[in-house]
Structures are given as C-alpha cells and as structure tokens.
Design an enzyme around this catalytic site. Structure first.
Site, mmCIF file in Angstrom:
data_model
loop_
_atom_site.group_PDB
_atom_site.id
_atom_site.type_symbol
_atom_site.label_atom_id
_atom_site.label_comp_id
_atom_site.label_asym_id
_atom_site.label_seq_id
_atom_site.Cartn_x
_atom_site.Cartn_y
_atom_site.Cartn_z
ATOM 1 N N GLY A 239 4.894 -6.943 3.961
ATOM 2 C CA GLY A 239 4.365 -5.648 3.556
ATOM 3 C C GLY A 239 5.228 -4.448 3.862
ATOM 4 O O GLY A 239 4.913 -3.335 3.415
ATOM 5 N N GLU A 273 6.726 -12.319 7.059
ATOM 6 C CA GLU A 273 6.746 -12.685 5.637
ATOM 7 C C GLU A 273 7.222 -11.538 4.763
ATOM 8 O O GLU A 273 6.509 -11.097 3.859
ATOM 9 C CB GLU A 273 5.341 -13.117 5.197
ATOM 10 C CG GLU A 273 4.753 -14.286 5.964
ATOM 11 C CD GLU A 273 3.299 -14.575 5.587
ATOM 12 O OE1 GLU A 273 2.661 -13.739 4.914
ATOM 13 O OE2 GLU A 273 2.809 -15.645 5.972
ATOM 14 N N PRO A 274 8.414 -11.004 4.995
ATOM 15 C CA PRO A 274 8.864 -9.897 4.158
ATOM 16 C C PRO A 274 9.220 -10.367 2.751
ATOM 17 O O PRO A 274 9.806 -11.447 2.587
ATOM 18 C CB PRO A 274 10.123 -9.394 4.890
ATOM 19 C CG PRO A 274 10.658 -10.604 5.584
ATOM 20 C CD PRO A 274 9.450 -11.439 5.956
ATOM 21 N N GLY A 275 8.824 -9.609 1.771
ATOM 22 C CA GLY A 275 9.227 -9.893 0.393
ATOM 23 C C GLY A 275 10.034 -8.714 -0.122
ATOM 24 O O GLY A 275 11.260 -8.708 -0.124
ATOM 25 N N CYS A 342 3.749 -2.716 -27.589
ATOM 26 C CA CYS A 342 2.684 -1.974 -28.267
ATOM 27 C C CYS A 342 1.474 -1.788 -27.368
ATOM 28 O O CYS A 342 0.434 -2.431 -27.544
ATOM 29 C CB CYS A 342 2.333 -2.672 -29.572
ATOM 30 S SG CYS A 342 3.730 -2.593 -30.687
#
Ligand SMILES: *Cc1c(COP(=O)(O)O)cnc(C)c1O
Length: 413
Positions: A239, A273-275, A342
């Site tokens: 996070g 848990e770094p993303g 679109c």
C-alpha cells in the site's frame, strides 16, 4: 527516483531514447526501466535491513513475466491473489516457498494448486474460507499454513475503491472473529496457523493510518503468541504510495521506521507486500497523437492510448503526468487528452496545460508501471499493448503486441 530523463530535449528511459522504441515497436507501448525496478526493490530491502523480513512483491500491480523474473532474481517473494498469478510466478522462476496467497474468493482448486506448489502461507479472509482450506489440507494429507487477514478498521485516507481496511470493506475479518477462528483452527487437522496478516489499502500517502493499523495488528500478534499459537509471520500488506503529481508519501526509510516501531518486540519475521511502490514509477506508456479537435468550448487531443490500455484515470480519476517524448516550444494551452474508446470516461487527462502537440507527436504517460498493463483489457476489440524492458543502453520486447487473431482465440463463430 526513476530513470526517465530528458537528454537534449528527448525523453530517455535510462540511455535509450523513447522515440526509438516507439519507432521500432509502435504505440501504445509500456516501457519499464530495469535500473528503477531494481533500485526500488533494493531501497525497500535496505530500509528493513537488520530485521528478519521477506518482500513479497504484489503480483497484481504488474504481472508481466520479465518483471516477476527480475524480482525473483533479487531474492523477492510474491503476494498472489489467484491460481493464475501463482502459475505466472512459477513460470517466471519465482519461489512458491516465498509466496503468500490473499483474496476473499480462493476456490478449492486454487487452494489445492497452491498447497501442492508449497506456498509459504494462505492469507485467509473468512470463516467459510478457513473451513474450505482445512478440507483441502485434509484431502491432500498436509496441513495448510495460514494467517488470518484481520481488518483493523482504520481509514487509510485513500480513494474509496482502493481502501480495504474499513469495517465496511469485504476484506479480512474483525479482530474478535479472528481470535475465535484461531481457537477453532487448533482442532482442524488440515491447518497450521503460522502468521497474522493485514492490508489496509493502496496508494497510502500518510504515515498516521499505517501506524495505527499496524500497531493494532501487532498487539493482536503479541496476544496470540502469549496464548501459545506458534506464529512466525507478521504480514503487514502493501500500500505504500508513490508520487503521481504532488503527493508526498513516506519514503521507504520513513515507512520502515513507522513499521518497525509498531511491530517492536513481536519477534516475528515481517512480510511486506509492496506493489505500486516497486513498479509504479518504473514504467511509462508511450502514446501517439492522432488528432486535435476544437469545439466551441474545448480543445481535445485524441491519442492512441485508451481506457482499455490504462484504466486508472477512468476508474479512479487518477492523475498521470504527460511528458512530450520530444520537447516542443510554445505556450501551454488547456486541453482534454482523450482516448479512442467509445466511452465518455475515456479521458486520460482533463483540463491539462500542454503545449499543443502536432499530429504524430509522442507522449509518455508517466508512472504507468503499476496497475497499467495488468488491468488492461481488449474492450472495443483493441489488441493489448506491447511491453519493453530497458536495461542501460539495451532494450528488448518482453511482451509482443497482441494481434487481432489473439482477440478471438478460443471463440467459435
Ligand atoms: C493489492 C495488494 C497489495 C499491493 O498494494 P500496493 O498498493 O500496490 O502496494 C498488497 N497486498 C494485498 C493483499 C493486496 O491486495
């Protein structure tokens, strides 16, 4: 810090001009910097040096094999949310033994796949899921290592779509329920309690909510240890935010100080848990200007990147900086940069001050390394982008552009 800089007016990824990549591969194309990816991983590692820890890169942020391979080589583990992500980790040479599995809807098949692969632990999100995991463990004849994901009921002060730690969220279980579930698990032969887990949200830019949440969870961890549960892993989720425009998230060092203070004396191995923090600013998305269009009220710049290629602006009203690949002189004017899809929400940048580009000019959509390619789709039957990895003066295609034939693979007319 990243490695996308201008050299004599031409934007480079490390030593490679982005214009050369666009020329060779076409657009839209995601371009990642090896030096930036590696640097981000090492900065987080250094911040937690001296504390037993495992960095489990959150695969959903960018699940491209070459990116996973790079983090596996750095010694990283992985945070997965599906059997498909586990298969990707294995294909990329990642270690299942360093992989944790989260998500509220794991199927029994996915649990069996992950247990057979020998993952580090399942982060379990409900009582019924715990029972299902126990059943899988008994069937296979192995105790499934698990942590409960608790919900610390803290407002992460981020966009509501990426906030996960409030009690109204679908994620995790309340503390009281977690205590009861750990107690029940003592009698379940297919399970083995090995940790405790939380994850309060994404793009967190303030230390205060992290501190409150992690302190609460660390308190529960200590209390469970006192009650005799043989836990070894305290998983504090991911996070950590990044700078898209003017956000000032904690640096990895500040983040580590906050975390380490909160988890003091738990004696746990920390799982991170770094993303986004690892990949977000390590990637850009190259796009070409198709048309300029003036209406009585607005000036539109139509580019060839659509919401199918990068959905964050349409989904979260997210801001991405736009940098011309070759600088152009002139006075900035206010334009809306829109894609070809679109849908009225297919707006890459609203009311943005840009020097009016010419047709065929290239832009780099900055900070596109996280939740870009991994969230892309083929909506409007648009083949998905190519991906390129730069390393110093070298670069290579790590995912070919999809073809139109790929679009109907498996279909029957
Ligand atoms: C998405 C997710 C992460 C990564 O979040 P980032 O904001 O990208 O760091 C970590 N853990 C879990 C359980 C997640 O769902």
């Amino acid at each position: 810090m990243n490695h996308f800089n201008y050299v004599r007016g031409s934007l480079h990824a490390e030593q490679v001009p982005l214009a050369a990549i666009a020329e060779a591969v076409g657009t839209p194309t995601y371009v990642y910097s090896t030096a930036t990816l590696t640097r981000h991983f090492r900065v987080v590692t250094e911040a937690f040096q001296g504390t037993p820890h495992l960095i489990c890169y959150s695969v959903k942020a960018n699940s491209t094999l070459a990116v996973l391979h790079l983090f596996a080589k750095e010694g990283g583990g992985f945070d997965i949310v599906s059997g498909g992500e586990l298969a990707r980790v294995q294909r990329a040479g990642g270690s299942p033994g360093k992989t944790v599995f989260a998500g509220v809807g794991k199927t029994p098949e996915e649990m069996e796949q992950a247990l057979a692969a020998g993952i580090l632990m399942f982060n379990v999100e409900s009582a019924e899921e715990l029972e299902a995991l126990d059943a899988v463990g008994r069937k296979v004849g192995r105790r499934a290592p698990f942590a409960l994901r608790v919900n610390p009921d803290v407002d992460a002060r981020t966009h509501r779509y990426i906030s996960t730690g409030l009690k109204t969220s679908k994620f995790g279980v309340p503390f009281e329920e977690a205590v009861a579930l750990y107690a029940r698990s003592r009698k379940m032969k297919g399970l083995s309690a090995v940790g405790l887990d939380c994850h309060i949200g994404s793009q967190l830019t303030q230390a205060a909510p992290m501190k409150v949440a992690i302190s609460k969870v660390a308190g529960l961890y200590r209390s469970l240890k006192e009650q005799g549960y043989p836990l070894s892993y305290l998983d504090i989720g991911g996070g950590l935010g990044i700078t898209y425009s003017d956000e000032t998230p904690p640096s990895p060092a500040e983040y580590a100080r906050t975390v380490l203070k909160a988890v003091e004396d738990t004696g746990s191995t920390l799982i991170l848990e770094p993303g986004r923090a690892l990949v977000g600013n390590a990637g850009v998305l190259l796009t070409r200007v198709l048309y300029r269009k003036r209406t009585p009220t607005k000036t539109f710049v139509v580019v060839d990147v659509g919401m199918n290629d990068l959905i964050r602006p349409a989904l979260y009203e997210a801001h991405h900086a736009l940098q011309p690949v070759v600088k152009r002189r002139g006075k900035p004017v206010e334009v809306d940069v829109v894609g070809p899809v679109c849908e009225s929400s297919d707006v890459l940048a609203r009311a943005r001050a840009l020097v009016l580009p010419q047709q065929d000019d290239l832009y780099a959509v900055m900070s596109a390394g996280a939740y870009g390619m991994s969230m892309s789709s083929t909506y409007n039957s648009r083949p998905r982008s190519a991906e390129v990895l730069v390393d110093g003066a070298a670069w290579r295609v790590i995912r070919e552009r999809e073809t139109v034939e790929d679009l109907w693979r498996g279909e029957r007319a």
